[in-house]
Scaffold this active site. Structure first.
Site, PDB file in Angstrom:
ATOM      1  N   ASP A  78     -15.410  18.887  -9.682  1.00  0.00           N
ATOM      2  CA  ASP A  78     -15.540  20.199  -9.044  1.00  0.00           C
ATOM      3  C   ASP A  78     -16.916  20.284  -8.379  1.00  0.00           C
ATOM      4  OD1 ASP A  78     -13.109  20.876 -10.161  1.00  0.00           O
ATOM      5  OD2 ASP A  78     -13.942  22.214 -11.677  1.00  0.00           O
ATOM      6  N   HIS A 134     -10.882  14.914 -12.423  1.00  0.00           N
ATOM      7  CA  HIS A 134     -11.395  15.288 -11.113  1.00  0.00           C
ATOM      8  C   HIS A 134     -12.767  15.945 -11.201  1.00  0.00           C
ATOM      9  CE1 HIS A 134      -9.373  19.093 -12.335  1.00  0.00           C
ATOM     10  NE2 HIS A 134     -10.366  19.675 -11.658  1.00  0.00           N
ATOM     11  N   HIS A 138     -16.711  28.405 -14.098  1.00  0.00           N
ATOM     12  CA  HIS A 138     -16.710  28.139 -12.665  1.00  0.00           C
ATOM     13  C   HIS A 138     -17.699  29.059 -11.946  1.00  0.00           C
ATOM     14  CE1 HIS A 138     -12.931  26.001 -13.470  1.00  0.00           C
ATOM     15  NE2 HIS A 138     -13.023  25.495 -12.255  1.00  0.00           N
ATOM     16  N   HIS A 147      -8.077  18.897  -6.875  1.00  0.00           N
ATOM     17  CA  HIS A 147      -8.398  19.127  -8.278  1.00  0.00           C
ATOM     18  C   HIS A 147      -7.205  18.735  -9.149  1.00  0.00           C
ATOM     19  CE1 HIS A 147     -12.137  21.211  -7.149  1.00  0.00           C
ATOM     20  NE2 HIS A 147     -11.428  21.473  -6.058  1.00  0.00           N
ATOM     21  N   HIS A 160     -16.341  24.624  -4.413  1.00  0.00           N
ATOM     22  CA  HIS A 160     -15.023  24.931  -4.966  1.00  0.00           C
ATOM     23  C   HIS A 160     -14.908  26.411  -5.321  1.00  0.00           C
ATOM     24  CE1 HIS A 160     -11.392  24.736  -7.280  1.00  0.00           C
ATOM     25  NE2 HIS A 160     -11.976  24.756  -8.460  1.00  0.00           N
ATOM     26  N   TRP A 216       0.837  -1.194   0.000  1.00  0.00           N
ATOM     27  CA  TRP A 216       0.000   0.000   0.000  1.00  0.00           C
ATOM     28  C   TRP A 216       0.869   1.239   0.000  1.00  0.00           C
ATOM     29  CZ3 TRP A 216      -2.854   0.658   5.376  1.00  0.00           C
ATOM     30  CH2 TRP A 216      -1.984   0.334   6.415  1.00  0.00           C
ATOM     31  N   ASN A 217       0.218   2.376  -0.325  1.00  0.00           N
ATOM     32  CA  ASN A 217       0.956   3.618  -0.525  1.00  0.00           C
ATOM     33  C   ASN A 217       0.335   4.767   0.254  1.00  0.00           C
ATOM     34  OD1 ASN A 217       2.720   2.558  -2.656  1.00  0.00           O
ATOM     35  ND2 ASN A 217       0.897   2.576  -3.939  1.00  0.00           N
TER      36      ASN A 217
END
Length: 260
Positions: free
Chosen positions: A77, A75, A210, A71, A81, A63-64
Protein backbone atom coordinates in the site's frame (compact mmCIF):
# COMPACT_ATOMS: atom_id res chain seq x y z
CA UNK A 1 27.57 -0.17 3.09
CA UNK A 2 31.08 -1.03 1.88
CA UNK A 3 32.04 -3.68 -0.69
CA UNK A 4 33.46 -5.72 2.19
CA UNK A 5 30.08 -5.70 3.91
CA UNK A 6 28.36 -6.84 0.72
CA UNK A 7 30.89 -9.62 0.21
CA UNK A 8 30.37 -10.76 3.79
CA UNK A 9 26.60 -10.79 3.23
CA UNK A 10 26.95 -13.13 0.25
CA UNK A 11 29.42 -15.33 2.13
CA UNK A 12 27.05 -15.59 5.10
CA UNK A 13 24.11 -16.46 2.82
CA UNK A 14 26.13 -19.12 0.98
CA UNK A 15 27.41 -20.58 4.25
CA UNK A 16 23.95 -20.68 5.84
CA UNK A 17 24.82 -18.14 8.53
CA UNK A 18 21.98 -16.09 7.13
CA UNK A 19 18.84 -17.29 5.38
CA UNK A 20 16.24 -15.76 3.09
CA UNK A 21 12.62 -16.19 4.19
CA UNK A 22 9.83 -15.70 1.69
CA UNK A 23 6.98 -13.75 3.32
CA UNK A 24 4.78 -13.93 0.20
CA UNK A 25 1.58 -15.85 -0.53
CA UNK A 26 1.15 -17.41 -4.01
CA UNK A 27 -0.85 -15.23 -6.41
CA UNK A 28 -3.46 -17.00 -8.51
CA UNK A 29 -7.17 -17.48 -9.21
CA UNK A 30 -7.70 -18.84 -5.68
CA UNK A 31 -6.25 -15.73 -4.00
CA UNK A 32 -8.94 -14.11 -1.80
CA UNK A 33 -9.84 -10.50 -2.53
CA UNK A 34 -11.23 -7.96 -0.11
CA UNK A 35 -14.98 -7.43 -0.19
CA UNK A 36 -16.58 -3.98 -0.09
CA UNK A 37 -20.22 -2.92 0.25
CA UNK A 38 -22.00 -3.08 -3.13
CA UNK A 39 -22.19 0.73 -3.38
CA UNK A 40 -18.42 0.77 -3.99
CA UNK A 41 -16.44 -0.54 -6.96
CA UNK A 42 -15.03 -4.00 -6.31
CA UNK A 43 -11.56 -5.34 -6.94
CA UNK A 44 -11.52 -8.27 -9.36
CA UNK A 45 -10.12 -11.65 -8.58
CA UNK A 46 -6.97 -12.91 -10.26
CA UNK A 47 -7.28 -14.01 -13.89
CA UNK A 48 -4.41 -15.70 -15.71
CA UNK A 49 -4.83 -16.30 -19.45
CA UNK A 50 -2.23 -18.08 -21.54
CA UNK A 51 -0.84 -16.07 -24.46
CA UNK A 52 1.19 -18.99 -25.77
CA UNK A 53 2.69 -22.17 -24.37
CA UNK A 54 5.08 -23.83 -26.82
CA UNK A 55 2.30 -23.95 -29.44
CA UNK A 56 1.24 -22.31 -32.71
CA UNK A 57 0.84 -18.95 -30.93
CA UNK A 58 4.44 -19.14 -29.72
CA UNK A 59 6.33 -22.35 -30.45
CA UNK A 60 9.34 -21.74 -28.19
CA UNK A 61 7.93 -19.68 -25.32
CA UNK A 62 5.33 -19.61 -22.57
CA UNK A 63 3.73 -16.44 -21.14
CA UNK A 64 0.47 -15.19 -19.72
CA UNK A 65 -1.82 -12.19 -19.51
CA UNK A 66 -2.56 -11.20 -15.90
CA UNK A 67 -5.53 -9.26 -14.52
CA UNK A 68 -5.96 -8.27 -10.90
CA UNK A 69 -6.41 -5.24 -8.67
CA UNK A 70 -3.31 -3.49 -7.34
CA UNK A 71 -4.19 -4.56 -3.79
CA UNK A 72 -4.43 -8.32 -4.32
CA UNK A 73 -2.65 -11.09 -2.48
CA UNK A 74 0.58 -10.15 -0.73
CA UNK A 75 0.66 -6.51 -1.68
CA UNK A 76 2.06 -3.06 -0.98
CA UNK A 77 0.00 0.00 0.00
CA UNK A 78 1.51 3.33 -1.09
CA UNK A 79 0.48 6.59 0.60
CA UNK A 80 -1.53 7.66 -2.46
CA UNK A 81 -3.77 4.64 -1.88
CA UNK A 82 -5.65 6.64 0.79
CA UNK A 83 -7.18 10.08 0.58
CA UNK A 84 -5.02 11.28 3.48
CA UNK A 85 -1.86 10.60 1.46
CA UNK A 86 -3.02 11.81 -1.95
CA UNK A 87 -1.17 15.14 -1.87
CA UNK A 88 2.10 13.98 -0.34
CA UNK A 89 5.32 14.07 -2.40
CA UNK A 90 6.76 10.77 -3.66
CA UNK A 91 3.56 8.99 -2.68
CA UNK A 92 3.14 6.47 -5.52
CA UNK A 93 4.83 3.21 -6.47
CA UNK A 94 6.96 4.83 -9.18
CA UNK A 95 8.08 7.86 -7.14
CA UNK A 96 8.89 6.36 -3.74
CA UNK A 97 12.71 6.20 -3.39
CA UNK A 98 13.83 2.57 -3.62
CA UNK A 99 15.85 2.93 -0.42
CA UNK A 100 12.59 3.13 1.52
CA UNK A 101 11.61 -0.43 0.61
CA UNK A 102 14.36 -1.90 2.81
CA UNK A 103 14.40 -1.81 6.59
CA UNK A 104 14.86 -3.79 9.81
CA UNK A 105 11.92 -5.87 10.98
CA UNK A 106 10.26 -5.68 14.38
CA UNK A 107 7.92 -8.66 14.75
CA UNK A 108 5.20 -8.36 17.39
CA UNK A 109 3.71 -11.77 18.16
CA UNK A 110 0.03 -11.68 19.17
CA UNK A 111 -0.95 -15.14 17.97
CA UNK A 112 -2.28 -16.25 21.37
CA UNK A 113 -4.43 -13.14 21.67
CA UNK A 114 -5.89 -13.60 18.18
CA UNK A 115 -6.63 -17.27 18.82
CA UNK A 116 -8.94 -16.12 21.62
CA UNK A 117 -10.25 -12.96 19.94
CA UNK A 118 -10.15 -12.59 16.13
CA UNK A 119 -10.98 -8.88 16.54
CA UNK A 120 -7.82 -8.25 18.61
CA UNK A 121 -6.31 -4.78 18.24
CA UNK A 122 -2.69 -3.90 18.93
CA UNK A 123 -2.53 -1.07 21.48
CA UNK A 124 0.24 1.32 22.55
CA UNK A 125 0.40 -0.50 25.88
CA UNK A 126 1.16 -3.74 24.07
CA UNK A 127 3.87 -2.00 22.04
CA UNK A 128 5.35 -0.63 25.29
CA UNK A 129 5.47 -4.16 26.72
CA UNK A 130 7.17 -5.46 23.56
CA UNK A 131 9.77 -2.67 23.74
CA UNK A 132 10.57 -3.43 27.37
CA UNK A 133 11.60 -6.92 26.23
CA UNK A 134 13.13 -6.20 22.83
CA UNK A 135 14.12 -2.53 22.80
CA UNK A 136 12.60 0.57 21.26
CA UNK A 137 11.27 0.26 17.72
CA UNK A 138 13.75 2.15 15.56
CA UNK A 139 13.12 4.81 12.98
CA UNK A 140 12.69 3.31 9.51
CA UNK A 141 11.63 -0.15 10.72
CA UNK A 142 9.00 -2.43 9.29
CA UNK A 143 6.63 -3.38 12.12
CA UNK A 144 5.14 -6.80 11.35
CA UNK A 145 2.11 -8.03 13.29
CA UNK A 146 2.36 -11.78 13.69
CA UNK A 147 -1.16 -13.14 14.23
CA UNK A 148 -1.07 -16.66 12.79
CA UNK A 149 -3.79 -15.59 10.34
CA UNK A 150 -1.85 -16.88 7.34
CA UNK A 151 -2.48 -20.42 8.59
CA UNK A 152 -6.08 -19.92 7.46
CA UNK A 153 -5.65 -21.41 3.99
CA UNK A 154 -9.39 -21.72 3.38
CA UNK A 155 -10.69 -18.51 1.78
CA UNK A 156 -13.82 -18.39 3.95
CA UNK A 157 -11.79 -18.73 7.15
CA UNK A 158 -9.27 -16.17 5.90
CA UNK A 159 -11.93 -13.55 5.19
CA UNK A 160 -13.93 -14.61 8.30
CA UNK A 161 -17.16 -12.94 7.24
CA UNK A 162 -20.18 -12.67 9.52
CA UNK A 163 -23.52 -10.90 9.22
CA UNK A 164 -21.89 -7.67 10.42
CA UNK A 165 -18.89 -7.95 8.11
CA UNK A 166 -15.38 -9.43 8.38
CA UNK A 167 -13.66 -10.14 11.68
CA UNK A 168 -9.86 -10.05 11.74
CA UNK A 169 -7.15 -8.41 13.89
CA UNK A 170 -5.47 -5.08 13.34
CA UNK A 171 -4.32 -1.86 14.96
CA UNK A 172 -5.90 0.42 17.51
CA UNK A 173 -5.78 3.98 16.13
CA UNK A 174 -3.54 5.02 19.02
CA UNK A 175 -1.03 2.33 18.07
CA UNK A 176 -1.00 3.48 14.45
CA UNK A 177 -0.31 7.07 15.56
CA UNK A 178 2.43 5.88 17.88
CA UNK A 179 4.16 3.87 15.15
CA UNK A 180 3.73 6.45 12.38
CA UNK A 181 4.63 9.57 14.35
CA UNK A 182 6.46 8.68 17.57
CA UNK A 183 8.49 5.79 16.12
CA UNK A 184 8.63 7.04 12.49
CA UNK A 185 8.47 3.53 11.03
CA UNK A 186 8.57 2.70 7.32
CA UNK A 187 5.22 1.01 7.65
CA UNK A 188 3.38 -1.99 9.02
CA UNK A 189 2.82 -5.50 7.73
CA UNK A 190 0.06 -7.97 8.52
CA UNK A 191 -0.99 -11.52 7.72
CA UNK A 192 -4.59 -10.46 7.04
CA UNK A 193 -6.10 -9.24 3.77
CA UNK A 194 -5.57 -5.59 4.69
CA UNK A 195 -3.72 -3.54 7.28
CA UNK A 196 -6.89 -2.53 9.12
CA UNK A 197 -8.96 -4.82 11.32
CA UNK A 198 -11.97 -6.49 9.75
CA UNK A 199 -14.40 -4.25 11.62
CA UNK A 200 -12.40 -1.07 10.99
CA UNK A 201 -15.10 0.44 8.82
CA UNK A 202 -17.09 1.02 12.01
CA UNK A 203 -14.17 2.69 13.88
CA UNK A 204 -13.60 6.41 14.49
CA UNK A 205 -12.02 7.33 12.18
CA UNK A 206 -13.01 4.54 9.78
CA UNK A 207 -10.04 2.42 8.69
CA UNK A 208 -7.71 4.23 11.10
CA UNK A 209 -4.51 2.46 10.12
CA UNK A 210 -4.90 3.42 6.47
CA UNK A 211 -5.94 6.95 7.43
CA UNK A 212 -3.04 7.52 9.84
CA UNK A 213 -0.23 5.58 8.17
CA UNK A 214 -0.75 6.86 4.65
CA UNK A 215 -1.43 10.38 5.87
CA UNK A 216 2.03 10.23 7.45
CA UNK A 217 3.62 8.95 4.23
CA UNK A 218 4.03 5.41 5.56
CA UNK A 219 3.45 2.07 3.83
CA UNK A 220 1.44 -1.09 4.33
CA UNK A 221 2.12 -4.75 3.58
CA UNK A 222 -0.80 -7.19 3.59
CA UNK A 223 -1.29 -10.96 3.33
CA UNK A 224 2.18 -11.83 4.58
CA UNK A 225 3.14 -15.33 5.70
CA UNK A 226 6.00 -17.15 7.46
CA UNK A 227 6.35 -14.48 10.13
CA UNK A 228 6.90 -17.34 12.56
CA UNK A 229 10.30 -17.84 10.89
CA UNK A 230 11.51 -14.38 11.88
CA UNK A 231 12.97 -13.31 15.23
CA UNK A 232 11.42 -10.43 17.13
CA UNK A 233 14.35 -8.29 15.96
CA UNK A 234 17.39 -8.88 13.80
CA UNK A 235 15.88 -9.52 10.36
CA UNK A 236 15.93 -7.15 7.38
CA UNK A 237 12.87 -6.94 5.11
CA UNK A 238 12.91 -6.02 1.42
CA UNK A 239 9.45 -5.12 0.09
CA UNK A 240 9.62 -3.50 -3.36
CA UNK A 241 6.38 -2.99 -5.32
CA UNK A 242 6.16 -2.95 -9.09
CA UNK A 243 7.11 0.47 -10.48
CA UNK A 244 3.59 1.20 -11.72
CA UNK A 245 3.21 4.77 -12.98
CA UNK A 246 1.03 6.52 -10.42
CA UNK A 247 0.41 3.17 -8.76
CA UNK A 248 -1.44 3.06 -5.43
CA UNK A 249 0.12 -0.30 -4.66
CA UNK A 250 0.94 -3.63 -6.22
CA UNK A 251 1.46 -7.30 -5.52
CA UNK A 252 5.08 -7.91 -4.58
CA UNK A 253 7.55 -10.53 -3.39
CA UNK A 254 8.46 -9.73 0.20
CA UNK A 255 11.67 -11.35 1.47
CA UNK A 256 13.48 -11.21 4.77
CA UNK A 257 17.16 -11.84 5.47
CA UNK A 258 17.48 -13.32 8.92
CA UNK A 259 19.75 -15.40 11.14
CA UNK A 260 18.91 -19.12 10.82
Amino acid sequence: MTPTTLATLIEDLNAGRLKVVDLTQPLGPATPVIGLPPIFAASPGVTIEVISRYDDKGPAWYWNTLRFGEHTGTHFDAPVHWITGRNLPDNACDTIPARRFVGPACVIDVTRDVAVNPDFLLTPERIDAWEIEHGRIGRGAWVLLRTGWSRRTDAAAFLNLAADGPHSPGFDARASRMLAHDRDVLGVGVETIGTDAGQAGTFDPPFPNHTIMHGAGKFGLASLCNLDQLPATGAVVIAAPLKIAGGSGSPLRVIAITPP
